[in-house]
Design an enzyme around this catalytic site. Structure first.
Site, PDB file in Angstrom:
ATOM      1  N   TYR A  32       0.825  -1.203   0.000  1.00  0.00           N
ATOM      2  CA  TYR A  32       0.000   0.000   0.000  1.00  0.00           C
ATOM      3  C   TYR A  32       0.860   1.253   0.000  1.00  0.00           C
ATOM      4  O   TYR A  32       2.077   1.195   0.235  1.00  0.00           O
ATOM      5  CB  TYR A  32      -0.964   0.001   1.195  1.00  0.00           C
ATOM      6  N   ARG A  51       8.109   3.914  -4.876  1.00  0.00           N
ATOM      7  CA  ARG A  51       8.129   2.941  -3.769  1.00  0.00           C
ATOM      8  C   ARG A  51       7.082   1.852  -4.004  1.00  0.00           C
ATOM      9  O   ARG A  51       7.334   0.669  -3.761  1.00  0.00           O
ATOM     10  CB  ARG A  51       7.900   3.663  -2.433  1.00  0.00           C
ATOM     11  N   ARG A  99      -7.746 -20.547  -0.795  1.00  0.00           N
ATOM     12  CA  ARG A  99      -6.708 -20.293   0.192  1.00  0.00           C
ATOM     13  C   ARG A  99      -5.609 -21.349   0.136  1.00  0.00           C
ATOM     14  O   ARG A  99      -5.856 -22.544   0.333  1.00  0.00           O
ATOM     15  CB  ARG A  99      -7.304 -20.265   1.600  1.00  0.00           C
ATOM     16  N   HIS A 101      -0.981 -21.210   0.754  1.00  0.00           N
ATOM     17  CA  HIS A 101       0.155 -20.297   0.924  1.00  0.00           C
ATOM     18  C   HIS A 101       0.853 -20.021  -0.407  1.00  0.00           C
ATOM     19  O   HIS A 101       1.286 -18.908  -0.670  1.00  0.00           O
ATOM     20  CB  HIS A 101       1.163 -20.881   1.917  1.00  0.00           C
ATOM     21  N   LYS A 143       6.396  -1.880   2.294  1.00  0.00           N
ATOM     22  CA  LYS A 143       5.182  -1.279   2.860  1.00  0.00           C
ATOM     23  C   LYS A 143       4.012  -2.223   2.600  1.00  0.00           C
ATOM     24  O   LYS A 143       3.231  -2.054   1.656  1.00  0.00           O
ATOM     25  CB  LYS A 143       4.949   0.112   2.233  1.00  0.00           C
ATOM     26  N   GLU A 175      12.632   2.631  13.906  1.00  0.00           N
ATOM     27  CA  GLU A 175      11.686   3.681  13.485  1.00  0.00           C
ATOM     28  C   GLU A 175      10.519   3.692  14.452  1.00  0.00           C
ATOM     29  O   GLU A 175      10.540   3.006  15.471  1.00  0.00           O
ATOM     30  CB  GLU A 175      11.231   3.418  12.050  1.00  0.00           C
ATOM     31  N   LEU A 200      11.204   1.424   7.084  1.00  0.00           N
ATOM     32  CA  LEU A 200      10.590   1.854   5.831  1.00  0.00           C
ATOM     33  C   LEU A 200      11.370   3.059   5.291  1.00  0.00           C
ATOM     34  O   LEU A 200      11.643   4.001   6.054  1.00  0.00           O
ATOM     35  CB  LEU A 200       9.133   2.267   6.087  1.00  0.00           C
TER      36      LEU A 200
END
Ligand SMILES: Cc1ncc(COP(=O)(O)O)c(C=O)c1O
Length: 282
Positions: A32, A51, A99, A101, A143, A175, A200
């Site tokens: 995101y 990014r 579903r 992995h 992110k 951070e 980040l």
């Protein structure tokens, strides 16, 4: 009404639906971005899109849209919301599949963009923080929406009556739960380096480094020890939605001796001016 963009359509957010099998929902298998707009212009668009593209490639989600495509969607949402100041949220998940992995084949990414009113142009703010052990994964440079560790840390900070958790791993500052960290000592600014993929690469972090250097103050990206927090003259948090905020109390102790935070105020003002000149129309 708030309009969002979902997989090619502009919809009232209450009408927007995704599959319960979406891997963003099931696994947090998504990346995101958060950007801000003011008076119809967007700040740091290229940095955010760079990014986003890097993160998509890191997690092997095919890029769903060109630069022009992203610009068009953001411009349309800004115009629909009559150019009120917004925070814009972009999310791309790997898509919906039974579903498992293992990455599914031939699945289209789910693309979602929403916005919320944003009160930018903050006065210089001072907040309380706590230090907490950074127990997140080893790829904090990505992110991703898999944010549960950050949420637990933020919640622990809030339960202690503070605004943000300043995270420490193996004795070094990384951070905040949702921000980058700067310290000032003897008129020199330092921020944890991007080495080790432990933080980040914040868009605001990079611009604040540039602004600090542009006013002739040294700014070094390096490893910052936890004990340097205790003797710092100033500590700052940075993020796209909060710009630069000073930490006045850390772990119930005052930060620095000069509670006016002179360099923080100066950089806050310089960054505000820089921002005002760089909200670019789409
Ligand atoms: C963990 C983390 N670090 C740093 C930041 C600041 O990044 P940016 O300046 O790009 O908003 C954020 C922003 O949400 C974040 O979540």
């Amino acid at each position: 009404m708030t309009t969002c963009f979902l997989n090619g359509n502009y919809l009232d957010i209450k009408e927007a639906k995704i599959s319960v099998l979406d891997r963003g929902f099931i696994f947090g298998d998504a990346v995101y971005e958060v950007l801000v707009s003011q008076d119809g212009g967007i700040f740091g668009l290229n940095d955010h899109l760079n990014r986003l593209e890097k993160n998509l490639s890191e997690v092997m989600i095919p890029s769903p849209m060109s630069r022009d495509g992203w610009r068009e969607v953001l411009a349309k949402l800004i115009s629909i919301h009559e150019k009120v100041n917004l925070s814009l949220y972009i999310q791309v998940s790997r898509g919906a599949a039974p579903r498992a992995h293992a990455f599914p084949h031939d699945v289209k990414p789910t693309v979602f963009v929403m916005c919320q009113p944003h009160v930018g142009d903050h006065e210089f703010r001072q907040v309380k923080c706590v230090t907490l052990e950074d127990n997140r994964w080893g790829r904090c440079d990505i992110k991703t929406t898999s944010l549960l560790p950050n949420l637990l840390l933020k919640n622990a900070a809030i339960e202690k009556g503070t605004y943000e958790a300043i995270l420490v791993r193996d004795g070094y500052v990384t951070e905040g739960a949702s921000s980058n960290i700067f310290i000032v000592k003897d008129s020199r600014v330092s921020t944890p380096s991007l080495n080790h993929k432990a933080i980040l690469p914040g868009v605001t972090r990079k611009l604040i480094c540039d602004v600090v250097r542009s006013v002739g103050v040294p700014c070094t990206e390096r490893e910052v020890r936890r004990d340097e927090l205790l003797c710092a003259d100033e500590i700052w948090l940075t993020s796209s939605t909060s710009d630069i905020v000073a930490v006045n109390i850390l772990d119930q102790m005052s930060v620095g001796n000069d509670f006016r935070y002179p360099l923080g105020r100066r950089i806050h003002k310089a960054f505000k001016d820089y921002k005002a000149d760089n909200f670019l129309g789409l």
